[in-house]
Design a protein around this motif. Structure first.
Motif, short mmCIF file in Angstrom:
data_model
loop_
_atom_site.label_atom_id
_atom_site.label_comp_id
_atom_site.label_asym_id
_atom_site.label_seq_id
_atom_site.Cartn_x
_atom_site.Cartn_y
_atom_site.Cartn_z
N TYR A 94 0.80 11.15 5.11
CA TYR A 94 0.03 11.97 4.24
C TYR A 94 1.17 12.68 3.18
CZ TYR A 94 -4.62 12.46 5.95
OH TYR A 94 -5.99 12.10 6.10
N ASN A 95 2.24 12.85 3.92
CA ASN A 95 3.33 13.67 2.88
C ASN A 95 3.93 12.83 2.08
OD1 ASN A 95 3.21 16.03 4.37
ND2 ASN A 95 4.27 15.16 6.08
N LEU A 96 3.50 11.46 2.11
CA LEU A 96 4.15 10.44 1.25
C LEU A 96 3.56 10.02 0.02
CD1 LEU A 96 6.02 7.88 3.64
CD2 LEU A 96 7.02 10.16 2.52
N ILE A 97 2.16 10.47 -0.08
CA ILE A 97 1.34 10.27 -1.11
C ILE A 97 1.66 11.02 -2.28
CG2 ILE A 97 -1.06 10.07 -1.68
CD1 ILE A 97 -1.86 9.70 0.96
N VAL A 98 1.86 10.16 -3.53
CA VAL A 98 1.85 10.92 -4.72
C VAL A 98 0.56 11.27 -5.49
CG1 VAL A 98 2.96 10.72 -6.86
CG2 VAL A 98 4.15 9.99 -5.01
N ASN A 99 0.31 12.40 -5.57
CA ASN A 99 -1.19 12.69 -6.34
C ASN A 99 -0.61 12.58 -7.95
OD1 ASN A 99 -2.60 13.07 -4.03
ND2 ASN A 99 -1.57 15.14 -3.89
N GLU A 100 -1.33 11.67 -8.52
CA GLU A 100 -1.48 11.28 -9.90
C GLU A 100 -2.25 12.23 -10.82
OE1 GLU A 100 -1.57 7.39 -10.69
OE2 GLU A 100 0.34 6.75 -9.51
N LEU B 174 0.79 -1.15 -0.13
CA LEU B 174 0.11 0.11 0.09
C LEU B 174 0.88 1.28 -0.18
CD1 LEU B 174 -2.95 1.20 0.13
CD2 LEU B 174 -2.77 1.25 2.68
N ARG B 175 1.84 1.10 0.89
CA ARG B 175 2.66 2.34 0.87
C ARG B 175 3.58 2.73 -0.37
NH1 ARG B 175 4.82 1.01 7.09
NH2 ARG B 175 3.10 2.11 8.08
N LEU B 176 3.79 1.62 -1.01
CA LEU B 176 4.58 1.78 -2.52
C LEU B 176 3.53 2.12 -3.50
CD1 LEU B 176 7.00 -1.24 -2.41
CD2 LEU B 176 7.47 1.20 -2.00
N LEU B 177 2.31 1.74 -3.30
CA LEU B 177 1.55 2.19 -4.46
C LEU B 177 1.24 3.70 -4.12
CD1 LEU B 177 -1.40 -0.56 -4.17
CD2 LEU B 177 -0.05 0.15 -6.02
N ALA B 178 1.01 4.07 -2.72
CA ALA B 178 0.99 5.60 -2.40
C ALA B 178 1.93 6.37 -2.96
CB ALA B 178 0.71 5.85 -0.79
N GLN B 179 2.94 5.88 -3.36
CA GLN B 179 4.20 6.63 -3.89
C GLN B 179 4.21 6.90 -5.22
OE1 GLN B 179 8.03 5.08 -1.66
NE2 GLN B 179 6.90 4.76 -0.01
N GLY B 180 3.13 6.01 -5.79
CA GLY B 180 2.91 6.23 -7.18
C GLY B 180 3.45 4.92 -8.15
N LEU B 181 4.09 3.98 -7.39
CA LEU B 181 4.63 2.82 -8.24
C LEU B 181 3.68 1.91 -8.55
CD1 LEU B 181 7.20 3.72 -6.51
CD2 LEU B 181 8.11 1.46 -6.06
N GLU C 239 4.59 -3.78 -11.18
CA GLU C 239 5.63 -4.38 -11.75
C GLU C 239 6.82 -3.95 -10.82
OE1 GLU C 239 2.67 -5.17 -14.62
OE2 GLU C 239 3.17 -3.26 -13.41
N GLN C 240 6.79 -2.51 -10.68
CA GLN C 240 7.98 -1.78 -9.91
C GLN C 240 7.98 -2.07 -8.60
OE1 GLN C 240 6.47 2.47 -11.05
NE2 GLN C 240 8.25 2.72 -12.11
N ILE C 241 6.51 -2.23 -7.88
CA ILE C 241 6.63 -2.87 -6.36
C ILE C 241 6.98 -4.46 -6.24
CG2 ILE C 241 5.00 -3.54 -4.58
CD1 ILE C 241 3.17 -1.23 -5.52
N ALA C 242 6.91 -5.22 -7.49
CA ALA C 242 7.19 -6.48 -7.41
C ALA C 242 9.11 -6.50 -7.21
CB ALA C 242 6.68 -7.04 -8.54
N LYS C 243 9.56 -5.41 -8.06
CA LYS C 243 10.90 -5.57 -8.19
C LYS C 243 11.55 -5.05 -6.89
CE LYS C 243 12.58 -4.38 -12.01
NZ LYS C 243 13.02 -3.48 -13.36
N GLU C 244 10.67 -4.01 -6.25
CA GLU C 244 11.19 -3.29 -4.84
C GLU C 244 11.24 -4.50 -3.94
OE1 GLU C 244 12.27 -0.09 -2.38
OE2 GLU C 244 12.15 -0.23 -4.74
#
Length: 223
Positions: free
Chosen positions: A217-223, A163-170, A173-178
Motif C-alpha cells: 500500500y505504501n508504494l502506491i502513488v495517488n494521481e 503492475l507494481r511499476l504502474l502503481a508507482q505512477g509510471l 513507455e517508462q515501464i518499457a525502458k525500466e
C-alpha cells in the motif's frame, strides 16, 4: 490453552468475536489490533499460537500481513473475512494462510478453524467450499480454460512487475525502458492481467493487486 491475537479494524466485529471466544475454555484472546502494522508488532511481542486476520485492513492488505506473520514468526493464521471471491481464497492460501473463515460462520466453526490451524490442519468455510465446487463444475461446461486461467493461475512475475511499476505512477513507455522491453510487450502484460482479474483499467488492477497482497500500500502513488 491456545493463545490468539485478533487483527480486525471494525470495532463492533472485534468486540463480538472477542466476547464469543472468551467463552471458550480452550482459547484465550491475548491481544487485538485495528491495523496491519500494529497487528504485526503485537504478534512479535505476544508470540500467539494463532492470529485471526481480516483481509481489508486500513494500512495494508491482510495478505501482506499474513505473509509477514508466516515468514517471520511461528504463529498460524486464520483469515477472518467477508470476502468470498475465489481470487481472495486462492491468494490467502498462496500467502501462507492456514484456514479461511467467513465472519458469518458460527463461533463453534471459527473455534474449530483456530484449533485446526494450530495442529497444522486446514479448514475452509463450508459455504465457500460448496461455492468453489459449484463454480468449478459450472465453468467447466462453459469454458474449460476459464477457471484454470482466470481463477486458479496466479499472475506471472512479469505481470506483477508491470503492475507494481504502474502503481508507482509510471506510464507504459517508462515501464518499457525500466524493464528493457518494448512498449507493446508491456501493454500485452498489462492487458493479460486485466483480463485475468476481470478489471477495466490500471486503477482497478492496482486496487485488486493491493487487496490481494501483490502491492505494498505504501508504494502506491495517488494521481
Amino acid at each position: 490453552m491456545l493463545r490468539i491475537v485478533i487483527v480486525e479494524p471494525e470495532i463492533f466485529t472485534l468486540l463480538g468475536i472477542k466476547g464469543a471466544i472468551s467463552q471458550s475454555p480452550d482459547i484465550e484472546v491475548t491481544g487485538d489490533a485495528s491495523s496491519g502494522k500494529l497487528g504485526f508488532q503485537l504478534v512479535e511481542q505476544m508470540n500467539p499460537d494463532v492470529v485471526l486476520v481480516d483481509l481489508l485492513l486500513p494500512d495494508m492488505s491482510g495478505l501482506e500481513l499474513t505473509r509477514s506473520i508466516k515468514s517471520k514468526t511461528n504463529s498460524k493464521v486464520v483469515i477472518f473475512t467477508n470476502q468470498t471471491h475465489e481470487d481472495f481464497i486462492n491468494s490467502a492460501f498462496r500467502n501462507g494462510a492456514d484456514s479461511y473463515m467467513l465472519k458469518s460462520a458460527d463461533i463453534e466453526l471459527i473455534e474449530l478453524a483456530i484449533k485446526r490451524a494450530y495442529f497444522n490442519e486446514c479448514l475452509l468455510d463450508p459455504k465457500l467450499a460448496k461455492k468453489l465446487l459449484e463454480n468449478l463444475y459450472q465453468n467447466r461446461y462453459i469454458d474449460p480454460n476459464f477457471v484454470d486461467k482466470n481463477l486458479l493461475e496466479p499472475p506471472t512475475e512479469r505481470q506483477i512487475q508491470v503492475l507494481r511499476l504502474l502503481a508507482q505512477g509510471l506510464v507504459f513507455e517508462q515501464i518499457a525502458k525500466e524493464m528493457f522491453l518494448s512498449v507493446s510487450t508491456v501493454k500485452h502484460y498489462a492487458s493479460d492481467l486485466y483480463s485475468k482479474w476481470q478489471v477495466k483499467n490500471r486503477y482497478e488492477a492496482i486496487k485488486r493487486g493491493a487487496m490481494l497482497g501483490y502491492i505494498d500500500y505504501n508504494l502506491i502513488v495517488n494521481e
